[in-house]
Write a protein that holds these residues in place. Structure first.
Motif, mmCIF file in Angstrom:
data_model
loop_
_atom_site.group_PDB
_atom_site.id
_atom_site.type_symbol
_atom_site.label_atom_id
_atom_site.label_comp_id
_atom_site.label_asym_id
_atom_site.label_seq_id
_atom_site.Cartn_x
_atom_site.Cartn_y
_atom_site.Cartn_z
ATOM 1 N N ASP A 172 1.055 -1.365 -0.091
ATOM 2 C CA ASP A 172 0.018 -0.011 0.038
ATOM 3 C C ASP A 172 0.897 1.259 0.075
ATOM 4 O OD1 ASP A 172 -2.369 -1.195 0.073
ATOM 5 O OD2 ASP A 172 -2.330 -1.469 2.302
ATOM 6 N N GLY A 173 2.128 1.156 -0.001
ATOM 7 C CA GLY A 173 2.777 2.481 0.092
ATOM 8 C C GLY A 173 4.091 2.413 -0.691
ATOM 9 N N ASN A 174 5.144 2.126 -0.230
ATOM 10 C CA ASN A 174 6.480 2.237 -0.757
ATOM 11 C C ASN A 174 7.009 1.423 -2.198
ATOM 12 O OD1 ASN A 174 9.222 2.077 -1.195
ATOM 13 N ND2 ASN A 174 9.598 2.710 0.978
ATOM 14 N N ALA A 175 6.558 2.364 -3.310
ATOM 15 C CA ALA A 175 6.871 1.726 -4.438
ATOM 16 C C ALA A 175 8.066 1.273 -4.908
ATOM 17 C CB ALA A 175 6.375 2.798 -5.465
ATOM 18 N N ALA A 176 9.213 1.749 -4.296
ATOM 19 C CA ALA A 176 10.419 1.122 -4.473
ATOM 20 C C ALA A 176 10.714 -0.032 -3.929
ATOM 21 C CB ALA A 176 11.564 1.980 -4.040
ATOM 22 N N LEU A 177 10.345 -0.366 -2.375
ATOM 23 C CA LEU A 177 10.467 -1.711 -1.730
ATOM 24 C C LEU A 177 9.382 -2.606 -2.761
ATOM 25 C CD1 LEU A 177 10.690 -0.634 1.826
ATOM 26 C CD2 LEU A 177 12.284 -1.837 0.360
ATOM 27 N N ARG A 178 8.110 -2.398 -3.210
ATOM 28 C CA ARG A 178 7.239 -3.207 -3.830
ATOM 29 C C ARG A 178 8.045 -3.798 -5.030
ATOM 30 N NH1 ARG A 178 3.035 -0.293 -4.205
ATOM 31 N NH2 ARG A 178 3.751 0.611 -6.440
ATOM 32 N N ASP A 179 8.700 -2.855 -5.690
ATOM 33 C CA ASP A 179 9.428 -3.342 -7.023
ATOM 34 C C ASP A 179 10.305 -4.285 -6.956
ATOM 35 O OD1 ASP A 179 7.697 -1.727 -8.374
ATOM 36 O OD2 ASP A 179 9.238 -0.084 -8.580
ATOM 37 N N LEU A 180 11.175 -3.913 -5.502
ATOM 38 C CA LEU A 180 12.108 -5.091 -5.232
ATOM 39 C C LEU A 180 11.916 -6.198 -4.650
ATOM 40 C CD1 LEU A 180 14.496 -2.622 -2.865
ATOM 41 C CD2 LEU A 180 15.006 -3.773 -5.325
ATOM 42 N N ALA A 181 10.622 -6.262 -3.852
ATOM 43 C CA ALA A 181 9.825 -7.488 -3.656
ATOM 44 C C ALA A 181 9.548 -8.286 -4.966
ATOM 45 C CB ALA A 181 8.856 -7.334 -2.552
ATOM 46 N N ARG A 182 8.934 -7.542 -5.991
ATOM 47 C CA ARG A 182 8.325 -8.177 -7.177
ATOM 48 C C ARG A 182 9.513 -8.758 -8.007
ATOM 49 N NH1 ARG A 182 5.349 -4.117 -9.255
ATOM 50 N NH2 ARG A 182 7.160 -3.439 -10.372
ATOM 51 N N ASP A 183 10.733 -7.977 -7.936
ATOM 52 C CA ASP A 183 11.724 -8.596 -8.671
ATOM 53 C C ASP A 183 12.408 -9.995 -7.957
ATOM 54 O OD1 ASP A 183 11.533 -6.341 -10.362
ATOM 55 O OD2 ASP A 183 13.206 -5.388 -9.565
ATOM 56 N N ALA A 184 12.369 -9.890 -6.682
ATOM 57 C CA ALA A 184 12.944 -10.841 -6.006
ATOM 58 C C ALA A 184 12.128 -12.122 -6.131
ATOM 59 C CB ALA A 184 13.121 -10.498 -4.384
ATOM 60 N N PHE A 185 10.966 -12.012 -5.973
ATOM 61 C CA PHE A 185 9.783 -13.194 -6.633
ATOM 62 C C PHE A 185 9.987 -13.589 -7.936
ATOM 63 C CE2 PHE A 185 7.143 -12.278 -2.671
ATOM 64 C CZ PHE A 185 7.265 -13.509 -2.159
ATOM 65 N N ALA A 186 10.236 -12.554 -8.831
ATOM 66 C CA ALA A 186 10.518 -12.859 -10.445
ATOM 67 C C ALA A 186 11.786 -13.650 -10.586
ATOM 68 C CB ALA A 186 10.434 -11.689 -11.062
ATOM 69 N N ASP A 187 12.776 -13.250 -9.762
ATOM 70 C CA ASP A 187 13.958 -13.981 -9.873
ATOM 71 C C ASP A 187 13.669 -15.484 -9.154
ATOM 72 O OD1 ASP A 187 17.027 -14.251 -10.213
ATOM 73 O OD2 ASP A 187 16.788 -14.481 -7.973
ATOM 74 N N TRP A 188 13.117 -15.640 -8.217
ATOM 75 C CA TRP A 188 12.922 -16.926 -7.696
ATOM 76 C C TRP A 188 11.943 -17.939 -8.621
ATOM 77 C CZ3 TRP A 188 9.690 -18.036 -2.380
ATOM 78 C CH2 TRP A 188 9.801 -19.401 -2.282
ATOM 79 N N ARG A 189 11.132 -17.200 -9.184
ATOM 80 C CA ARG A 189 10.324 -17.795 -10.303
ATOM 81 C C ARG A 189 11.158 -18.339 -11.523
ATOM 82 N NH1 ARG A 189 6.591 -13.875 -11.128
ATOM 83 N NH2 ARG A 189 5.305 -14.748 -9.751
ATOM 84 N N ARG A 190 12.051 -17.531 -11.920
ATOM 85 C CA ARG A 190 12.990 -17.892 -12.763
ATOM 86 C C ARG A 190 13.798 -18.892 -12.623
ATOM 87 N NH1 ARG A 190 12.879 -11.942 -13.581
ATOM 88 N NH2 ARG A 190 14.953 -12.023 -12.359
ATOM 89 N N ARG A 191 14.373 -18.805 -11.568
ATOM 90 C CA ARG A 191 15.263 -19.798 -11.112
ATOM 91 C C ARG A 191 14.566 -21.246 -10.843
ATOM 92 N NH1 ARG A 191 17.229 -19.097 -6.141
ATOM 93 N NH2 ARG A 191 15.964 -17.375 -5.519
ATOM 94 N N MET A 192 13.435 -21.303 -10.318
ATOM 95 C CA MET A 192 12.606 -22.531 -10.181
ATOM 96 C C MET A 192 12.212 -23.135 -11.764
ATOM 97 S SD MET A 192 12.191 -23.444 -7.062
ATOM 98 C CE MET A 192 10.704 -24.120 -6.748
ATOM 99 N N ALA A 193 11.758 -22.051 -12.559
ATOM 100 C CA ALA A 193 11.385 -22.424 -13.801
ATOM 101 C C ALA A 193 12.489 -22.938 -14.567
ATOM 102 C CB ALA A 193 10.440 -21.286 -14.473
ATOM 103 N N ALA A 194 13.682 -22.545 -14.346
ATOM 104 C CA ALA A 194 14.862 -22.985 -14.964
ATOM 105 C C ALA A 194 15.197 -24.383 -14.745
ATOM 106 C CB ALA A 194 15.965 -22.222 -14.889
#
Length: 194
Positions: A112-134
């Protein structure tokens, strides 16, 4: 590493559990000053803002979690073995960061607030998703996982199940939900294996 780099790293390491436990809004600069023993100017000498420090603390926390849960993964044979190893580590090795999983905490805290931290969290989940999918794609190529498996779908299912079980574990005060999800994910992996 220079003395300045060491001080900067020490600030990050001491601030990381504070942000993880209290969230961005709940962690004050005074809290960080108390934890580090530095004055406000000493902290801002190394970081342009509280948000910059929170971002670095989050990156540090995620790196620590990744190291804990995926160390020695290269020595695990086969895609199914690697996926099971990751799940087992998730269940058996709690976050080394006070407050639990920094991915889940930051995603919820920044929603609900900090866009920069939200982007970092989204990127970290995307990285985890990429590594698992690989890993899953490699398993398909190696013939360990069915060709009908959608790597992104299976990765999302595993991640969402583990993170959801972690939330229940924290609420319930025991690892029952994590153990149940691990058992269900083993069955799911068996269904996807060839």
């Amino acid at each position: 590493m220079t003395k300045g780099e060491e001080t900067r790293q020490r600030i990050v390491e001491l601030a990381a559990p504070l942000f993880n436990q209290r969230g961005y809004a709940g962690c004050s600069v005074a809290d960080i000053m108390e934890a580090t023993g530095l004055e406000k100017g000493g902290i801002y000498r190394y970081f342009g803002s509280k948000e910059d420090l929170a971002a670095e603390a989050f990156k540090f926390s995620v790196a620590e979690i990744r190291k804990l849960r995926t160390d020695d993964l290269d020595g695990v044979p086969g895609a199914i073995g690697k996926l099971r190893y990751i799940m087992d580590r998730f269940v058996s090795e709690p976050s080394p960061m006070k407050g639990g999983c920094p991915l889940m905490n930051t995603a919820i805290d920044s929603d609900d607030g900090n866009a920069a931290l939200r982007d970092l969290a989204r990127d970290a989940f995307a990285d985890w998703r990429r590594r698992m999918a690989a890993i899953i794609r490699q398993g398909i190529r190696d013939g360990d996982i069915s060709k009908s498996t959608d790597p992104a779908e299976l990765a999302d299912t595993i991640i969402a199940s583990l993170e959801g079980a972690l939330m229940l574990t924290r609420l319930d005060g025991n690892k029952r939900a994590l153990k149940h999800v691990r058992q269900s994910m083993v069955l799911l992996l068996t269904a996807h294996s060839t």
